[in-house]
Design a protein around this motif. Sequence first.
Motif, PDB file in Angstrom:
ATOM      1  N   ILE A 377       1.067  -1.139  -0.342  1.00 32.71           N
ATOM      2  CA  ILE A 377       0.189   0.003   0.201  1.00 32.71           C
ATOM      3  C   ILE A 377       0.863   1.054  -0.112  1.00 32.71           C
ATOM      4  O   ILE A 377       0.557   2.155  -0.746  1.00 32.71           O
ATOM      5  N   LYS A 378       2.128   1.386   0.773  1.00 32.89           N
ATOM      6  CA  LYS A 378       2.774   2.474   0.646  1.00 32.89           C
ATOM      7  C   LYS A 378       3.734   2.461  -0.684  1.00 32.89           C
ATOM      8  O   LYS A 378       3.664   4.187  -1.021  1.00 32.89           O
ATOM      9  N   LEU A 379       4.165   1.356  -1.144  1.00 34.92           N
ATOM     10  CA  LEU A 379       4.928   1.404  -2.252  1.00 34.92           C
ATOM     11  C   LEU A 379       3.759   2.254  -3.150  1.00 34.92           C
ATOM     12  O   LEU A 379       3.790   3.189  -4.521  1.00 34.92           O
ATOM     13  N   ARG A 380       2.115   1.473  -3.301  1.00 35.89           N
ATOM     14  CA  ARG A 380       1.386   2.401  -3.901  1.00 35.89           C
ATOM     15  C   ARG A 380       1.308   3.949  -3.804  1.00 35.89           C
ATOM     16  O   ARG A 380       0.884   4.519  -5.260  1.00 35.89           O
ATOM     17  N   LYS A 381       1.195   4.206  -3.233  1.00 37.01           N
ATOM     18  CA  LYS A 381       1.018   5.508  -2.502  1.00 37.01           C
ATOM     19  C   LYS A 381       2.042   6.471  -3.390  1.00 37.01           C
ATOM     20  O   LYS A 381       1.648   7.881  -3.657  1.00 37.01           O
ATOM     21  N   GLU A 382       3.307   5.875  -2.932  1.00 37.84           N
ATOM     22  CA  GLU A 382       4.355   6.187  -3.068  1.00 37.84           C
ATOM     23  C   GLU A 382       4.632   6.707  -4.479  1.00 37.84           C
ATOM     24  O   GLU A 382       5.145   7.614  -5.442  1.00 37.84           O
ATOM     25  N   ILE A 383       4.159   5.707  -5.460  1.00 37.07           N
ATOM     26  CA  ILE A 383       4.177   5.805  -6.715  1.00 37.07           C
ATOM     27  C   ILE A 383       2.889   6.791  -7.560  1.00 37.07           C
ATOM     28  O   ILE A 383       3.779   8.011  -8.345  1.00 37.07           O
ATOM     29  N   HIS A 384       2.544   6.790  -6.500  1.00 38.15           N
ATOM     30  CA  HIS A 384       1.393   7.812  -7.370  1.00 38.15           C
ATOM     31  C   HIS A 384       2.214   9.478  -7.082  1.00 38.15           C
ATOM     32  O   HIS A 384       1.415  10.656  -7.419  1.00 38.15           O
ATOM     33  N   GLU A 385       3.070   9.773  -6.178  1.00 40.20           N
ATOM     34  CA  GLU A 385       3.104  10.752  -4.982  1.00 40.20           C
ATOM     35  C   GLU A 385       4.225  11.250  -6.805  1.00 40.20           C
ATOM     36  O   GLU A 385       4.922  12.639  -6.535  1.00 40.20           O
ATOM     37  N   VAL A 386       5.040   9.763  -7.079  1.00 40.49           N
ATOM     38  CA  VAL A 386       6.118  10.029  -7.894  1.00 40.49           C
ATOM     39  C   VAL A 386       5.894  10.560  -9.197  1.00 40.49           C
ATOM     40  O   VAL A 386       6.498  11.415  -9.682  1.00 40.49           O
ATOM     41  N   GLN A 387       4.218  10.034  -9.731  1.00 42.90           N
ATOM     42  CA  GLN A 387       4.490  10.183 -11.076  1.00 42.90           C
ATOM     43  C   GLN A 387       3.932  11.763 -11.724  1.00 42.90           C
ATOM     44  O   GLN A 387       3.866  11.811 -11.882  1.00 42.90           O
ATOM     45  N   MET A 388       3.798  12.696 -10.173  1.00 45.73           N
ATOM     46  CA  MET A 388       3.712  14.346 -10.422  1.00 45.73           C
ATOM     47  C   MET A 388       4.597  14.937 -10.495  1.00 45.73           C
ATOM     48  O   MET A 388       4.368  15.999 -10.942  1.00 45.73           O
ATOM     49  N   ASP A 389       5.652  14.204 -10.523  1.00 50.94           N
ATOM     50  CA  ASP A 389       7.232  14.945 -10.372  1.00 50.94           C
ATOM     51  C   ASP A 389       7.430  15.781 -11.882  1.00 50.94           C
ATOM     52  O   ASP A 389       7.257  14.899 -13.007  1.00 50.94           O
ATOM     53  N   HIS A 390       8.080  16.914 -11.472  1.00 50.53           N
ATOM     54  CA  HIS A 390       8.772  17.766 -12.447  1.00 50.53           C
ATOM     55  C   HIS A 390       7.293  18.103 -13.454  1.00 50.53           C
ATOM     56  O   HIS A 390       7.817  18.814 -14.466  1.00 50.53           O
ATOM     57  N   ARG A 391       5.974  17.900 -12.794  1.00 51.38           N
ATOM     58  CA  ARG A 391       5.183  18.606 -14.101  1.00 51.38           C
ATOM     59  C   ARG A 391       4.656  19.150 -13.247  1.00 51.38           C
ATOM     60  O   ARG A 391       4.483  19.916 -12.268  1.00 51.38           O
ATOM     61  N   PRO A 392       3.343  20.149 -14.235  1.00 46.56           N
ATOM     62  CA  PRO A 392       3.194  21.474 -13.949  1.00 46.56           C
ATOM     63  C   PRO A 392       1.832  21.121 -12.053  1.00 46.56           C
ATOM     64  O   PRO A 392       1.406  22.382 -12.043  1.00 46.56           O
ATOM     65  N   GLU A 393       1.473  19.921 -12.469  1.00 48.93           N
ATOM     66  CA  GLU A 393       0.190  19.727 -11.436  1.00 48.93           C
ATOM     67  C   GLU A 393       1.661  19.369 -10.311  1.00 48.93           C
ATOM     68  O   GLU A 393       0.569  19.593  -8.858  1.00 48.93           O
ATOM     69  N   SER A 394       2.554  19.776  -9.551  1.00 49.39           N
ATOM     70  CA  SER A 394       3.045  19.924  -8.658  1.00 49.39           C
ATOM     71  C   SER A 394       4.016  20.525  -7.957  1.00 49.39           C
ATOM     72  O   SER A 394       4.518  20.964  -7.128  1.00 49.39           O
TER      73      SER A 394
END
Length: 561
Positions: A377-394
């Motif tokens: 569960i923790k890895l899944r949440k971290e993947i979601h957080e990392v996906q928006m890195d370096h994007r305008p949504e961040s």
Amino acid sequence: MALSVPGYSPSFKRPPETLRLRRKRGRSLGAASPTEERPEPATRRAALTAGLPLRPFPAAGRGGGGPAVSRRNPFARLDNRPRAAAEPPSVPSRGQQEAPGPFLDSNQENDLLWEEKIPERTAVTELPQTPHVSFSESDIPSSESTELPVDWSIKTRLLFASSQPFTWADHLKAQEEAQGVIQHCRATEVTLPQSIQDPKLSTELRCAFQQSLIYWLHPALSWLPLFPRIGADRKMAGKTNPWSNDETLQHILMSDWCVSFTSLYNLLKTKLCPYFYVCTYQFTILFRAAGLAGDDVITALMSPTTRGIREAMKNEGIEFSLPLIKESGHEKRKASGTSLGHGEEQAVSDEDEEESFSWLEEMGVQDKIKKPDVLSIKLRKEIHEVQMDHRPESVVLVKGTNTFTLLNFLINCKSLIATSGPQAGLPPTLLSPIAFRGATMQMLKARSVNMKTQAPSGYRDQFSLEITGPIMPHSLHSMTMLLRSSQSGSFSAGLYTHEPTAVFNICPPKDKVLDKEAVHEELANCGLHPKTLDHLSQTPILGKSSLRHVAMSDYIYNWRS
């Protein structure tokens, strides 16, 4: 049907037989007279009987005297033959009605297909011929207005075009240049008439133009381009940087930068500076004074960010929000306030996990279904957080007193400065519209060009004015006010945005509507023209986009983002 016809190959799978028929026909019909009726081969008669569309034989062969017809390409489809000149098209297309000839090249065909699919995009052809300015599919032309929407992004280039010359912007006299500098330092308000008859002779216009080109920068190294910093390694490669291997020199540079950064924030806090930018090699931060962009407190927008920098800000107790991310539950609790202790965070995580699997107990199948472990569960949440890195949504929004905590965090943050590469050891760039401690006065570069453009009646004169450098929002507004008077309310402009800053035009939810008169009174000494201050006080409406094209006609603006 095609298989029953001997010698017929629509996809040209048996070229020797087809070529043999061509050669045989040429030899047999070469000596015949043009008026003599020629017999058709058996293969052709069979194809005609089967109802297949075939191209008729040419009127004359190699020895004939009749008009020659271009030979058909044997590799083309049988039903894709060119129409004769006297043969009217069965269904005329839009492109054929507008084209001067019966045939189009591939580029024209592609243009016609684009017009058929998106007819409303034909309005783009009316814009000035500005290179490298493109519009996305979501572009929506604005309604006519006398004012432009506020744009908080930094522009790297402005290209103005007009039917009237820009010679008034060239070769300023020494007195005019000095007067423009004094007007900027003293924040002198200049009001120009709606239309200037002879701009080249207007000293007031030329001084105001010089005033609008000035900005303040720290650090200032004339041999290094200090803006933009994101993606600037290639431009800085090979440049002299004696501080990269000298820790003492790095410490001196960073110490001076901290003094300048603190000076800028104090000016912002006392409303003597309207806004400023901090440009690092990883992200850009926009600090705005209370009263600008519809906010009643100091705000700071940071973009783009990564999970690492956000976690570090949480650990320092900085409260921030992600305006473009719809947060809920555990994520909202984590990002909204100060960092939780390890025990509290674990309790929150366990509570969320129990809530997510409570429906299994209600159905009575909790023992039959394997639950994912806490690590998954923790890895899944971290993947979601990392996906928006370096994007305008961040993009991160910090408000109120937390901006002071952000100031201290940035001063002590070791990852603020690159440790390797051409930017190693170089402090971030500070950009401001007003002077601050340790700042250096800089000038935007201006250049006017005269050219000839094609028109229906021949060629006409087209004049352009190019502005390059870190063009901040107040400079863009000042330029448009000057050109409104000098070009008699008729010009167009292509705007080139530093893309990481386009997201600064988002509009987070506001707590209350501010009184414009009170805002103007509080920011009266911030160094901006009253009209520019009123412009920057507007609530942003551009979202994640920025202004790309501006056109004024009869003192009315049209713009695209």
